[in-house]
Design a protein around this motif. Structure first.
Motif, PDB file in Angstrom:
ATOM      1  N   LEU A  86       0.833  -1.432   0.010  1.00 25.70           N
ATOM      2  CA  LEU A  86      -0.228  -0.092   0.108  1.00 25.70           C
ATOM      3  C   LEU A  86       0.896   0.565  -0.223  1.00 25.70           C
ATOM      4  N   LEU A  87       2.033   1.564  -0.083  1.00 22.88           N
ATOM      5  CA  LEU A  87       3.233   2.167   0.342  1.00 22.88           C
ATOM      6  C   LEU A  87       3.920   2.685  -1.056  1.00 22.88           C
ATOM      7  N   SER A  88       3.790   4.261  -1.656  1.00 21.15           N
ATOM      8  CA  SER A  88       4.594   4.405  -2.933  1.00 21.15           C
ATOM      9  C   SER A  88       6.125   3.463  -3.096  1.00 21.15           C
ATOM     10  N   ARG A  89       6.536   3.731  -3.695  1.00 26.81           N
ATOM     11  CA  ARG A  89       8.588   3.627  -3.369  1.00 26.81           C
ATOM     12  C   ARG A  89       9.292   4.363  -2.875  1.00 26.81           C
ATOM     13  N   PRO A  90       8.677   5.677  -3.325  1.00 32.17           N
ATOM     14  CA  PRO A  90       9.651   6.540  -1.811  1.00 32.17           C
ATOM     15  C   PRO A  90       9.637   6.310  -0.723  1.00 32.17           C
ATOM     16  N   ALA A  91       7.768   6.098   0.047  1.00 30.85           N
ATOM     17  CA  ALA A  91       7.521   5.265   1.364  1.00 30.85           C
ATOM     18  C   ALA A  91       8.447   3.967   1.920  1.00 30.85           C
ATOM     19  N   ARG A  92       8.312   2.374   0.833  1.00 25.70           N
ATOM     20  CA  ARG A  92       8.760   1.794   1.293  1.00 25.70           C
ATOM     21  C   ARG A  92      10.922   2.164   1.206  1.00 25.70           C
ATOM     22  N   LEU A  93      10.720   3.241   0.622  1.00 20.60           N
ATOM     23  CA  LEU A  93      12.461   3.269   0.946  1.00 20.60           C
ATOM     24  C   LEU A  93      13.494   4.408   2.210  1.00 20.60           C
ATOM     25  N   MET A  94      11.900   5.223   2.634  1.00 21.34           N
ATOM     26  CA  MET A  94      12.403   5.926   3.940  1.00 21.34           C
ATOM     27  C   MET A  94      11.654   4.506   4.783  1.00 21.34           C
ATOM     28  N   LEU A  95      10.749   3.898   5.147  1.00 21.92           N
ATOM     29  CA  LEU A  95      10.576   2.915   6.334  1.00 21.92           C
ATOM     30  C   LEU A  95      11.735   1.968   6.425  1.00 21.92           C
ATOM     31  N   ALA A  96      12.493   1.603   4.776  1.00 17.87           N
ATOM     32  CA  ALA A  96      13.568   0.837   5.095  1.00 17.87           C
ATOM     33  C   ALA A  96      14.817   1.361   5.565  1.00 17.87           C
ATOM     34  N   HIS A  97      15.053   2.650   5.421  1.00 21.68           N
ATOM     35  CA  HIS A  97      15.803   3.386   6.086  1.00 21.68           C
ATOM     36  C   HIS A  97      15.502   3.796   7.663  1.00 21.68           C
ATOM     37  N   LEU A  98      14.194   3.585   7.971  1.00 23.95           N
ATOM     38  CA  LEU A  98      14.345   4.468   9.190  1.00 23.95           C
ATOM     39  C   LEU A  98      14.766   2.322   9.834  1.00 23.95           C
ATOM     40  N   ILE A  99      14.293   1.840   9.083  1.00 28.40           N
ATOM     41  CA  ILE A  99      13.818   0.551  10.338  1.00 28.40           C
ATOM     42  C   ILE A  99      15.384   0.198  10.380  1.00 28.40           C
ATOM     43  N   GLN A 100      16.652   0.555   8.764  1.00 31.11           N
ATOM     44  CA  GLN A 100      17.721  -0.192   9.209  1.00 31.11           C
ATOM     45  C   GLN A 100      18.674   0.338  10.076  1.00 31.11           C
ATOM     46  N   ASP A 101      18.457   2.221  10.291  1.00 30.58           N
ATOM     47  CA  ASP A 101      18.653   3.106  11.239  1.00 30.58           C
ATOM     48  C   ASP A 101      18.769   2.448  12.446  1.00 30.58           C
ATOM     49  N   ALA A 102      17.164   2.293  13.418  1.00 29.29           N
ATOM     50  CA  ALA A 102      17.233   1.999  14.789  1.00 29.29           C
ATOM     51  C   ALA A 102      17.716   0.734  14.778  1.00 29.29           C
ATOM     52  N   HIS A 103      17.673   0.016  14.134  1.00 29.62           N
ATOM     53  CA  HIS A 103      18.773  -1.813  13.830  1.00 29.62           C
ATOM     54  C   HIS A 103      20.325  -1.045  14.213  1.00 29.62           C
ATOM     55  N   THR A 104      21.215  -0.103  13.522  1.00 27.41           N
ATOM     56  CA  THR A 104      22.382   0.076  13.255  1.00 27.41           C
ATOM     57  C   THR A 104      22.277   0.813  15.106  1.00 27.41           C
ATOM     58  N   THR A 105      21.728   0.878  15.083  1.00 26.23           N
ATOM     59  CA  THR A 105      21.960   2.255  16.569  1.00 26.23           C
ATOM     60  C   THR A 105      22.146   1.441  17.691  1.00 26.23           C
ATOM     61  N   SER A 106      20.529   0.479  17.560  1.00 29.85           N
ATOM     62  CA  SER A 106      20.789  -0.026  18.902  1.00 29.85           C
ATOM     63  C   SER A 106      21.278  -1.369  19.018  1.00 29.85           C
ATOM     64  N   SER A 107      22.643  -1.607  18.072  1.00 28.93           N
ATOM     65  CA  SER A 107      22.972  -2.957  17.825  1.00 28.93           C
ATOM     66  C   SER A 107      24.680  -2.777  18.254  1.00 28.93           C
TER      67      SER A 107
END
Length: 306
Positions: A285-306
């Motif tokens: 249900l998300l546009s491609r830009p939204a999917r890219l942003m979502l993936a970036h935020l999730i990855q950034d959160a994972h990287t910070t907490s690691s």
């Protein structure tokens, strides 16, 4: 005349709010404008959708049936937009992000800077609302991505809306006082001791305000709110003026403490540590830009907490 998508969205907002006035506030348009659209919709369909009452409105059986159909139509439209975005020339478009006040601080600005630096054709539209409203707006498609504080009401709403939820950031609450306040000398403080003083509190729609009232009731404590505000900036100014003490995330107060002669004293209570989470609808249900942003935020959160 067939109902248009804007009218269907406004109809759903009125159905959720049970009030044309509240729907108008939420949609940032006038109540008469919404009322006219609802009347036109009823006339075009030949049914009555709402029973008008002295205070608010209630759905008729026909209105209840239309709620499900309207949601299906708008979700289908969003799905279509998402699919067509795949054919756009390059990675361009816009992403709508809503966040609770706590989400404004911490890693979000840096995370957005990193993403937008690598995606110069993608525009980001930011908005700030209480956590529960963030979740509701993502469910309704008013935003692509939401960042909200995890509290029972918000997580219940996210589950009911079939949203995808991901961890984002852990925050800790602190008591914020003037440098000359008795609590300023403490290294940590219990909420039970803090409530002995007058508070600059937050509105009922605030996640932090709701949490503090809930804890006060559970512990049988008297939480004296001398002054109520709606933003962290207002709270800091009122505390600086000596109108009470406040409780907010350390990240919302620490950067301003020295300049405003404030001291942040961490709460030692276990519940004072809480989480921000990311929510979105399913990826199709998300546009491609939204999917890219979502993936970036999730990855950034994972990287910070690691």
């Amino acid at each position: 005349m067939h109902p248009d998508f804007t009218t269907l969205r406004l109809f759903l907002t009125v159905a959720e709010e049970r009030s044309i006035g509240k729907a108008a506030e939420r949609e940032h348009i006038t109540a008469p404008a919404i009322s006219k659209r609802i009347i036109d919709l009823e006339q075009s369909l030949g049914v009555t959708l709402f029973e008008r009452q002295n205070v608010g409105v209630t759905l008729t059986p026909a209105g209840t049936a239309l709620v499900a159909e309207a949601r299906a139509v708008l979700l289908s439209l969003d799905r279509m937009k998402g699919k067509l975005s795949e054919y756009a020339d390059g990675q361009q478009g816009q992403v709508r992000i809503l966040f609770s006040p706590s989400g404004q601080v911490g890693k979000l600005p840096e995370s957005l800077h990193a993403f937008m630096g690598g995606q110069p054709l993608i525009q980001v539209h930011l908005g700030e609302k209480p956590s529960l409203q963030v979740v509701y707006d993502v469910v309704q498609g008013e935003a692509d991505i939401g960042i909200f504080a995890r509290l029972p009401a918000t997580t219940d709403a996210a589950e009911a809306g079939n949203l995808k939820v991901h961890p984002y950031q852990v925050l800790r609450l602190a008591v914020v006082v003037r440098h000359d306040h008795p609590l300023a000398a403490e290294r940590r403080v219990a909420f039970r001791d803090a409530v002995e003083y007058d508070f600059v509190g937050f509105a009922e729609s605030s996640s932090v305000g709701a949490l503090l009232r809930k804890i006060s009731q559970e512990q049988g404590l008297k939480f004296n709110t001398r002054l109520q505000v709606s933003t962290y900036d207002s709270a800091r100014r009122m505390i600086q003026a000596g109108l009470g003490i406040g409780i907010m995330s350390e990240l919302s107060a620490t950067p301003y403490a020295a300049a405003m002669n404030l001291t942040c004293v961490p709460l030692l209570d276990e519940w004072a540590e809480y989480r921000l989470e990311i929510c979105s609808r399913s990826s199709d249900l998300l546009s491609r830009p939204a999917r890219l942003m979502l993936a970036h935020l999730i990855q950034d959160a994972h990287t910070t907490s690691s």
